[in-house]
Design a protein around this motif. Sequence first.
Motif, PDB file in Angstrom:
ATOM      1  N   ARG A  93       0.876  -1.107  -0.095  1.00 27.17           N
ATOM      2  CA  ARG A  93       0.059  -0.032  -0.045  1.00 27.17           C
ATOM      3  C   ARG A  93       0.809   1.251   0.090  1.00 27.17           C
ATOM      4  O   ARG A  93       0.581   2.229  -0.864  1.00 27.17           O
ATOM      5  CB  ARG A  93      -0.953   0.001   1.255  1.00 27.17           C
ATOM      6  N   LEU A  94       1.882   1.254   0.750  1.00 25.26           N
ATOM      7  CA  LEU A  94       2.814   2.541   0.990  1.00 25.26           C
ATOM      8  C   LEU A  94       3.408   2.752  -0.315  1.00 25.26           C
ATOM      9  O   LEU A  94       3.756   3.882  -0.763  1.00 25.26           O
ATOM     10  CB  LEU A  94       3.621   2.471   2.129  1.00 25.26           C
ATOM     11  N   HIS A  95       3.999   1.454  -0.957  1.00 26.98           N
ATOM     12  CA  HIS A  95       4.797   1.672  -2.006  1.00 26.98           C
ATOM     13  C   HIS A  95       4.294   2.126  -3.170  1.00 26.98           C
ATOM     14  O   HIS A  95       4.595   2.998  -3.857  1.00 26.98           O
ATOM     15  CB  HIS A  95       5.367   0.174  -2.123  1.00 26.98           C
ATOM     16  N   ARG A  96       2.847   1.877  -3.189  1.00 25.89           N
ATOM     17  CA  ARG A  96       2.013   2.353  -4.516  1.00 25.89           C
ATOM     18  C   ARG A  96       1.885   3.888  -4.290  1.00 25.89           C
ATOM     19  O   ARG A  96       1.826   4.305  -5.200  1.00 25.89           O
ATOM     20  CB  ARG A  96       0.751   1.646  -4.570  1.00 25.89           C
ATOM     21  N   SER A  97       1.857   4.239  -3.128  1.00 22.33           N
ATOM     22  CA  SER A  97       1.442   5.554  -2.839  1.00 22.33           C
ATOM     23  C   SER A  97       2.553   6.461  -2.800  1.00 22.33           C
ATOM     24  O   SER A  97       2.503   7.647  -2.786  1.00 22.33           O
ATOM     25  CB  SER A  97       0.424   5.900  -1.638  1.00 22.33           C
ATOM     26  N   ASN A  98       3.785   6.106  -2.047  1.00 28.55           N
ATOM     27  CA  ASN A  98       4.761   6.883  -1.656  1.00 28.55           C
ATOM     28  C   ASN A  98       6.074   6.151  -2.062  1.00 28.55           C
ATOM     29  O   ASN A  98       6.901   6.193  -1.059  1.00 28.55           O
ATOM     30  CB  ASN A  98       4.782   7.130  -0.188  1.00 28.55           C
ATOM     31  N   GLY A  99       5.922   5.469  -3.267  1.00 29.64           N
ATOM     32  CA  GLY A  99       7.263   4.890  -3.713  1.00 29.64           C
ATOM     33  C   GLY A  99       8.299   5.600  -3.769  1.00 29.64           C
ATOM     34  O   GLY A  99       9.758   4.881  -3.677  1.00 29.64           O
ATOM     35  N   LYS A 100       8.675   6.878  -3.678  1.00 30.97           N
ATOM     36  CA  LYS A 100       9.746   7.517  -4.051  1.00 30.97           C
ATOM     37  C   LYS A 100      10.475   7.943  -2.429  1.00 30.97           C
ATOM     38  O   LYS A 100      11.388   8.679  -2.545  1.00 30.97           O
ATOM     39  CB  LYS A 100       9.314   8.791  -4.578  1.00 30.97           C
ATOM     40  N   ALA A 101       9.589   7.640  -1.344  1.00 32.85           N
ATOM     41  CA  ALA A 101      10.187   7.752  -0.189  1.00 32.85           C
ATOM     42  C   ALA A 101      10.318   6.399   0.597  1.00 32.85           C
ATOM     43  O   ALA A 101       9.307   6.135   1.386  1.00 32.85           O
ATOM     44  CB  ALA A 101       9.440   8.774   0.697  1.00 32.85           C
ATOM     45  N   PRO A 102      11.269   5.558   0.375  1.00 32.71           N
ATOM     46  CA  PRO A 102      11.404   4.335   0.835  1.00 32.71           C
ATOM     47  C   PRO A 102      11.633   4.414   2.365  1.00 32.71           C
ATOM     48  O   PRO A 102      11.261   3.188   2.951  1.00 32.71           O
ATOM     49  CB  PRO A 102      12.855   3.666   0.357  1.00 32.71           C
ATOM     50  N   GLU A 103      12.302   5.311   3.007  1.00 33.41           N
ATOM     51  CA  GLU A 103      12.256   5.389   4.607  1.00 33.41           C
ATOM     52  C   GLU A 103      10.852   5.196   4.986  1.00 33.41           C
ATOM     53  O   GLU A 103      10.677   4.638   6.020  1.00 33.41           O
ATOM     54  CB  GLU A 103      13.012   6.661   4.957  1.00 33.41           C
ATOM     55  N   ALA A 104       9.908   6.285   4.377  1.00 38.03           N
ATOM     56  CA  ALA A 104       8.668   6.224   5.098  1.00 38.03           C
ATOM     57  C   ALA A 104       7.912   4.933   4.830  1.00 38.03           C
ATOM     58  O   ALA A 104       7.188   4.418   5.565  1.00 38.03           O
ATOM     59  CB  ALA A 104       7.576   7.330   4.311  1.00 38.03           C
ATOM     60  N   VAL A 105       8.233   4.233   3.756  1.00 37.60           N
ATOM     61  CA  VAL A 105       7.613   2.816   3.378  1.00 37.60           C
ATOM     62  C   VAL A 105       7.849   2.105   4.405  1.00 37.60           C
ATOM     63  O   VAL A 105       7.266   1.249   4.928  1.00 37.60           O
ATOM     64  CB  VAL A 105       7.993   2.514   2.008  1.00 37.60           C
ATOM     65  N   MET A 106       9.478   1.821   4.642  1.00 36.19           N
ATOM     66  CA  MET A 106       9.841   0.938   5.694  1.00 36.19           C
ATOM     67  C   MET A 106       9.160   1.340   6.869  1.00 36.19           C
ATOM     68  O   MET A 106       9.003   0.322   8.049  1.00 36.19           O
ATOM     69  CB  MET A 106      11.279   0.902   5.564  1.00 36.19           C
ATOM     70  N   GLU A 107       9.352   2.483   7.472  1.00 36.38           N
ATOM     71  CA  GLU A 107       8.605   2.838   8.754  1.00 36.38           C
ATOM     72  C   GLU A 107       7.396   2.592   8.943  1.00 36.38           C
ATOM     73  O   GLU A 107       7.193   1.851   9.943  1.00 36.38           O
ATOM     74  CB  GLU A 107       8.865   4.262   8.837  1.00 36.38           C
ATOM     75  N   GLY A 108       6.574   2.567   8.008  1.00 32.52           N
ATOM     76  CA  GLY A 108       5.256   2.224   8.213  1.00 32.52           C
ATOM     77  C   GLY A 108       5.105   0.579   8.134  1.00 32.52           C
ATOM     78  O   GLY A 108       4.093   0.066   8.871  1.00 32.52           O
ATOM     79  N   THR A 109       5.693   0.068   7.265  1.00 31.68           N
ATOM     80  CA  THR A 109       5.810  -1.471   7.223  1.00 31.68           C
ATOM     81  C   THR A 109       6.247  -2.124   8.493  1.00 31.68           C
ATOM     82  O   THR A 109       5.647  -3.110   9.213  1.00 31.68           O
ATOM     83  CB  THR A 109       6.610  -1.891   6.137  1.00 31.68           C
ATOM     84  N   SER A 110       7.203  -1.468   8.975  1.00 28.98           N
ATOM     85  CA  SER A 110       7.878  -2.054  10.152  1.00 28.98           C
ATOM     86  C   SER A 110       6.718  -1.773  11.435  1.00 28.98           C
ATOM     87  O   SER A 110       6.543  -2.779  12.358  1.00 28.98           O
ATOM     88  CB  SER A 110       8.948  -1.232  10.730  1.00 28.98           C
ATOM     89  N   ARG A 111       6.139  -0.626  11.547  1.00 29.26           N
ATOM     90  CA  ARG A 111       5.067  -0.321  12.495  1.00 29.26           C
ATOM     91  C   ARG A 111       4.073  -1.542  12.311  1.00 29.26           C
ATOM     92  O   ARG A 111       3.532  -2.021  13.350  1.00 29.26           O
ATOM     93  CB  ARG A 111       4.581   0.945  12.266  1.00 29.26           C
ATOM     94  N   ALA A 112       3.413  -1.671  11.355  1.00 28.54           N
ATOM     95  CA  ALA A 112       2.490  -2.752  10.984  1.00 28.54           C
ATOM     96  C   ALA A 112       2.807  -3.987  11.578  1.00 28.54           C
ATOM     97  O   ALA A 112       1.977  -4.723  12.223  1.00 28.54           O
ATOM     98  CB  ALA A 112       1.997  -2.619   9.631  1.00 28.54           C
ATOM     99  N   MET A 113       3.989  -4.344  11.353  1.00 30.61           N
ATOM    100  CA  MET A 113       4.663  -5.834  11.963  1.00 30.61           C
ATOM    101  C   MET A 113       4.865  -5.860  13.316  1.00 30.61           C
ATOM    102  O   MET A 113       4.459  -6.939  13.908  1.00 30.61           O
ATOM    103  CB  MET A 113       5.798  -6.115  10.992  1.00 30.61           C
ATOM    104  N   ARG A 114       5.286  -4.704  13.573  1.00 31.97           N
ATOM    105  CA  ARG A 114       5.378  -4.677  15.421  1.00 31.97           C
ATOM    106  C   ARG A 114       3.989  -4.712  16.082  1.00 31.97           C
ATOM    107  O   ARG A 114       4.059  -5.399  16.972  1.00 31.97           O
ATOM    108  CB  ARG A 114       5.926  -3.302  15.766  1.00 31.97           C
ATOM    109  N   VAL A 115       2.815  -4.190  15.396  1.00 30.20           N
ATOM    110  CA  VAL A 115       1.612  -3.983  15.978  1.00 30.20           C
ATOM    111  C   VAL A 115       1.132  -5.574  15.895  1.00 30.20           C
ATOM    112  O   VAL A 115       0.584  -6.228  16.680  1.00 30.20           O
ATOM    113  CB  VAL A 115       0.602  -3.231  15.218  1.00 30.20           C
ATOM    114  N   ALA A 116       1.304  -6.297  14.731  1.00 31.08           N
ATOM    115  CA  ALA A 116       0.855  -7.647  14.554  1.00 31.08           C
ATOM    116  C   ALA A 116       1.797  -8.553  15.447  1.00 31.08           C
ATOM    117  O   ALA A 116       1.096  -9.485  16.032  1.00 31.08           O
ATOM    118  CB  ALA A 116       1.153  -8.218  13.143  1.00 31.08           C
TER     119      ALA A 116
END
Length: 228
Positions: A93-116
């Motif tokens: 989801r983040l890569h489609r909407s914000n692919g030019k900012a990989p740091e933001a993509v990975m930050e959101g991805t890591s947050r989602a996995m930590r919650v899970a």
Amino acid sequence: MTAELSILDLFLQASLLVKIVMLILLGMSVASWTMIIKRSQVLSRAKAKATRFEDRFWSGIDLSQLYQEVQARKDSLTGTEQIFHAGFKEFARLHRSNGKAPEAVMEGTSRAMRVALSREVDELETSLPFLATVGSITPYIGLFGTVWGIMHAFIALGAVKQATLAMVAPGIAEALVATAMGLFAAIPAVMFYNKLTNQVSKLEHNYATFMEEFSSILHRQAFASNQE
């Protein structure tokens, strides 16, 4: 058989309060054994599922294909499957909407996995606090029944003119049964609490390790896409 009848006789002859204490301890013992069996089964299944999924994950399968397989049964996901599903879904989801900012993509991805991860660990720890409670309070409940039973026996003894050991022994014996029942409930609860907690810690470490390894893979993909 004689010992069982003797214990039953002691229970029937005990005072009302001691009987209530014994029944409470018996109920807590049954409840703790029920939870011990259920939690042991849950943790065994969780370990087996984590092993199977990691074997599939590291088999070289395309992550998009694996995600589709997992997505098809999203309502029954647990453990590493749930962490993978949450991470890959958020990454896509983040890569489609914000692919030019990989740091933001990975930050959101890591947050989602930590919650899970946190939710999965909470699920694994279900009922463990109850075992800890049983292990810590049942000896005191049994001791309360013992003190009350002995006090009741000596009060009854004081009402007779000639006191003998044979007169006081049954009352003391029935009171001590409460202590024995408290220990019978507490010892397995403490032992299995430590054992199950250790299993949960190992699974949590396994989940966290998988999350870090998966994050590294997604991190490479995010920055590789940004350079294209």
